[in-house]
Write a protein that holds these residues in place. Structure first.
Motif, PDB file in Angstrom:
ATOM      1  N   GLN A 136      90.277   4.736  -8.111  1.00 37.57           N
ATOM      2  CA  GLN A 136      88.894   4.460  -7.823  1.00 37.57           C
ATOM      3  C   GLN A 136      88.263   5.721  -7.262  1.00 37.57           C
ATOM      4  O   GLN A 136      88.947   6.635  -6.865  1.00 37.57           O
ATOM      5  N   HIS A 192      93.595   0.442   5.401  1.00 40.58           N
ATOM      6  CA  HIS A 192      93.561   0.160   3.968  1.00 40.58           C
ATOM      7  C   HIS A 192      94.936   0.356   3.338  1.00 40.58           C
ATOM      8  O   HIS A 192      95.433  -0.535   2.626  1.00 40.58           O
ATOM      9  N   GLU A 193      95.550   1.497   3.598  1.00 43.72           N
ATOM     10  CA  GLU A 193      96.853   1.771   2.981  1.00 43.72           C
ATOM     11  C   GLU A 193      97.916   0.805   3.497  1.00 43.72           C
ATOM     12  O   GLU A 193      98.798   0.390   2.750  1.00 43.72           O
ATOM     13  N   HIS A 233      97.944  -2.254   1.510  1.00 39.35           N
ATOM     14  CA  HIS A 233      98.838  -2.121   0.348  1.00 39.35           C
ATOM     15  C   HIS A 233     100.288  -2.246   0.791  1.00 39.35           C
ATOM     16  O   HIS A 233     101.104  -2.868   0.094  1.00 39.35           O
ATOM     17  N   HIS A 238      93.520  -4.293  -4.276  1.00 43.11           N
ATOM     18  CA  HIS A 238      92.104  -4.006  -4.028  1.00 43.11           C
ATOM     19  C   HIS A 238      91.252  -5.251  -4.247  1.00 43.11           C
ATOM     20  O   HIS A 238      91.615  -6.161  -4.981  1.00 43.11           O
TER      21      HIS A 238
HETATM   22 ZN   LIG Z   1      93.744   1.334  -2.190  1.00 46.39          ZN
END
Ligand SMILES: [Zn+2]
Length: 315
Positions: free
Chosen positions: A10, A255-256, A259, A265
């Motif tokens: 992205q 954010h990571e 994951h 996402h």
């Molecule tokens: Zn990501």
């Protein structure tokens, strides 16, 4: 050759209408690789890793790289930002409760709980632009605590010692730095200096999954998802990192780590024609691009976490 790799990518608009003051000069001015080039870079990294793991007879392979990119074209803020997400939802992966294969680095075989562990590389903890290792580590710890505090889940997220080891299997196996191939936790934050993606990628999470004796990915709990061995997170040292600024360490770590905790996402990127700015809808930590500081979970982040971890460790 065993290679189970896919990626999603992205891009980042230079300016956003929501929070933060992200200006184009926060981003690298060098020409940014195309999405195809970045995909190729990731695939090459994973290819080298998996070739080594196969030669060593290891029972895990790299399977996925989820990365957040930043692109800056020659145009001003209103330029077109392309947004692609080619993640293959048929190849999702998650941790298996009480998985004895993770016993070397997880809390998975002791007691009634099944901890998910994380560790933070202290060798590469400081950013080249001057954020101290203590400050980045504290920001990562806050991000992990934010996920740990998600109230729908009793999942214990526990920090493992780093033993002063320069973490990072992907970096180590590609001659990009790192001092050892050791796995120290389910989720390893591998630091800022091992892999410099030359301005294209803010952060990346690599997922490794277990394979059986025949080299096939396993799903021992029969939940339709491949069994995660561990995950590694890298931060690109070429950005201007900050604490509570741009690029915000805690935001990217949150954010990571999402994951790391098996979230994909979420949200769509929109452009407002009137001002040419970009935003995600709905805004969430797990949006596929950086849009300024976002240090708390949105409703969709919680919902995603709950669906993955709400009944843990009874999956
Ligand atoms: Zn990501």
């Amino acid at each position: 050759m065993l290679l189970f790799a896919l990626s999603c990518q992205q891009d980042l608009a230079p300016e956003f209408e929501q929070s933060g003051n992200l200006k184009s000069n926060d981003l690298p001015s060098a020409a940014v690789a195309s999405v195809e080039d970045m995909d190729a870079q990731m695939l090459a990294l994973l290819d080298g890793v998996n070739a080594f793991l196969e030669s060593e007879g290891e029972d895990y392979r790299a399977v996925m790289a989820e990365y957040m990119t930043a692109a800056q074209g020659s145009e001003e803020a209103g330029r077109t930002v392309f947004f692609n997400n080619v993640g293959n939802k048929q190849l999702t992966a998650d941790f298996v409760p009480f998985d004895a294969r993770r016993s070397g680095w997880s809390g998975s075989v002791s007691g009634a709980d099944d901890d998910i562990t994380y560790a933070v590389d202290q060798v590469d903890a400081a950013t080249p632009n001057g954020v101290s290792g203590a400050a980045t580590t504290a920001a990562i710890d806050r991000a992990m605590t934010t996920w740990d505090n998600a109230n729908c889940s009793d999942l214990p997220i526990v920090k493992n010692p780093d033993f002063g080891i320069d973490m990072g299997l992907v970096a180590f196996l590609n001659g990009l730095g790192g001092a050892s191939p050791f796995i120290l936790a389910d989720i390893m934050h591998a630091g800022w200096t091992d892999i410099d993606f030359s301005g294209g990628i803010i952060g990346v999470t690599y997922t490794f999954i277990f394979i059986d004796g025949g080299g096939n990915p396993t799903d021992i709990d029969n939940n339709g998802k491949l069994d995660v061995a561990f995950r590694e997170i890298y931060y690109d040292p070429s950005f201007s990192w900050a604490i509570n600024g741009n690029i915000d360490v805690e935001t990217v770590a949150l954010h990571e780590a999402g994951h790391g905790l098996s979230q994909a996402h979420f949200g769509k990127l929109h452009r407002t024609d009137a001002n040419g700015l970009f935003h995600f809808s709905p805004r969430a930590v797990m949006n596929a691009g950086y849009t300024g500081p976002q240090q708390s979970l949105a409703g969709t982040d919680n919902a995603g976490h709950c669906s993955l971890w709400g009944s843990w460790p009874q999956n």
